[in-house]
Write a protein that holds these residues in place. Structure first.
Motif, PDB file in Angstrom:
ATOM      1  N   PRO A  62       0.806  -1.126  -0.020  1.00  0.00           N
ATOM      2  CA  PRO A  62      -0.022  -0.132  -0.054  1.00  0.00           C
ATOM      3  C   PRO A  62       0.819   1.268   0.014  1.00  0.00           C
ATOM      4  O   PRO A  62       1.941   1.450   0.541  1.00  0.00           O
ATOM      5  N   LYS A  63       0.398   2.258  -0.623  1.00  0.00           N
ATOM      6  CA  LYS A  63       1.085   3.696  -0.682  1.00  0.00           C
ATOM      7  C   LYS A  63       1.366   3.934   0.638  1.00  0.00           C
ATOM      8  O   LYS A  63       2.413   4.753   0.746  1.00  0.00           O
ATOM      9  N   SER A  64       0.197   3.837   1.609  1.00  0.00           N
ATOM     10  CA  SER A  64       0.481   4.347   2.899  1.00  0.00           C
ATOM     11  C   SER A  64       1.906   3.623   3.746  1.00  0.00           C
ATOM     12  O   SER A  64       2.362   4.219   4.547  1.00  0.00           O
ATOM     13  N   LYS A  65       2.265   2.556   2.937  1.00  0.00           N
ATOM     14  CA  LYS A  65       3.349   1.828   3.565  1.00  0.00           C
ATOM     15  C   LYS A  65       4.496   2.050   2.819  1.00  0.00           C
ATOM     16  O   LYS A  65       5.504   1.226   2.823  1.00  0.00           O
ATOM     17  N   GLY A  66       4.628   2.901   1.743  1.00  0.00           N
ATOM     18  CA  GLY A  66       5.713   3.074   1.177  1.00  0.00           C
ATOM     19  C   GLY A  66       5.937   2.534  -0.168  1.00  0.00           C
ATOM     20  O   GLY A  66       6.826   2.205  -0.882  1.00  0.00           O
ATOM     21  N   LEU A 121      -1.618  -6.248   4.012  1.00  0.00           N
ATOM     22  CA  LEU A 121      -1.008  -6.406   2.450  1.00  0.00           C
ATOM     23  C   LEU A 121       0.457  -6.046   2.607  1.00  0.00           C
ATOM     24  O   LEU A 121       1.057  -6.501   2.104  1.00  0.00           O
ATOM     25  N   ALA A 122       0.880  -4.857   3.197  1.00  0.00           N
ATOM     26  CA  ALA A 122       2.278  -4.786   3.336  1.00  0.00           C
ATOM     27  C   ALA A 122       2.893  -5.915   3.760  1.00  0.00           C
ATOM     28  O   ALA A 122       4.326  -6.399   3.278  1.00  0.00           O
ATOM     29  N   LYS A 123       2.612  -6.594   5.049  1.00  0.00           N
ATOM     30  CA  LYS A 123       3.359  -7.334   5.563  1.00  0.00           C
ATOM     31  C   LYS A 123       3.388  -8.831   5.113  1.00  0.00           C
ATOM     32  O   LYS A 123       4.434  -9.528   4.851  1.00  0.00           O
ATOM     33  N   THR A 124       2.360  -9.362   4.644  1.00  0.00           N
ATOM     34  CA  THR A 124       2.009 -10.830   4.279  1.00  0.00           C
ATOM     35  C   THR A 124       1.483 -11.273   2.621  1.00  0.00           C
ATOM     36  O   THR A 124       1.801 -11.940   2.137  1.00  0.00           O
TER      37      THR A 124
END
Ligand SMILES: [Zn+2]
Ligand SMILES: [Zn+2]
Length: 115
Positions: free
Chosen positions: A40-44, A68-71
């Motif tokens: 996600p954009k919010s996670k870079g 989404l970012a992690k897994t």
């Protein structure tokens, strides 16, 4: 007074390659195409993939940005999730132009068939 007959410019006739949705593997109509950030954009995240609007919404309905970012930052991870698999099986049975708008239409019984 000489009138020039202009030939139609035909260089605009290049058909773009059809884009396939990585989730359901069907062609994505232009008006249903959305970019999904794998991270996600919010996670870079910066990498996007084109998906159907309905497939894209489903992803965000199931997973949080953190998940989404992690897994689930790859398509294969997304597709391994049982909830996604259920959705994919369902969406694949729909015609290519199917959009989520169709869900809003009245429920019809199985008798409403058109030739
Ligand atoms: Zn799709
Ligand atoms: Zn997205």
């Amino acid at each position: 007074m000489a009138r020039k007959n202009r030939d139609e410019v035909s260089s605009w006739h290049m058909e773009p390659e059809p884009t396939l949705c990585l989730i359901c593997e069907r062609v994505i109509p232009d008006d249903q195409k959305e970019d999904h950030h794998l991270v996600p954009k919010s996670k870079g995240g910066k990498i996007t993939v084109p998906l159907h609007r309905v497939c894209h919404r489903q992803i965000h309905a199931i997973f949080t940005d953190g998940q989404l970012a992690k897994t689930f930052s790859t398509i294969s991870a997304l597709l391994e999730d049982p909830a996604m698999q259920k959705f994919v099986a369902w969406i694949k049975s729909k015609p290519p132009g199917f959009s989520d708008a169709a869900k809003d239409s009245k429920q019809v019984s199985g008798r409403n068939r058109r030739p």
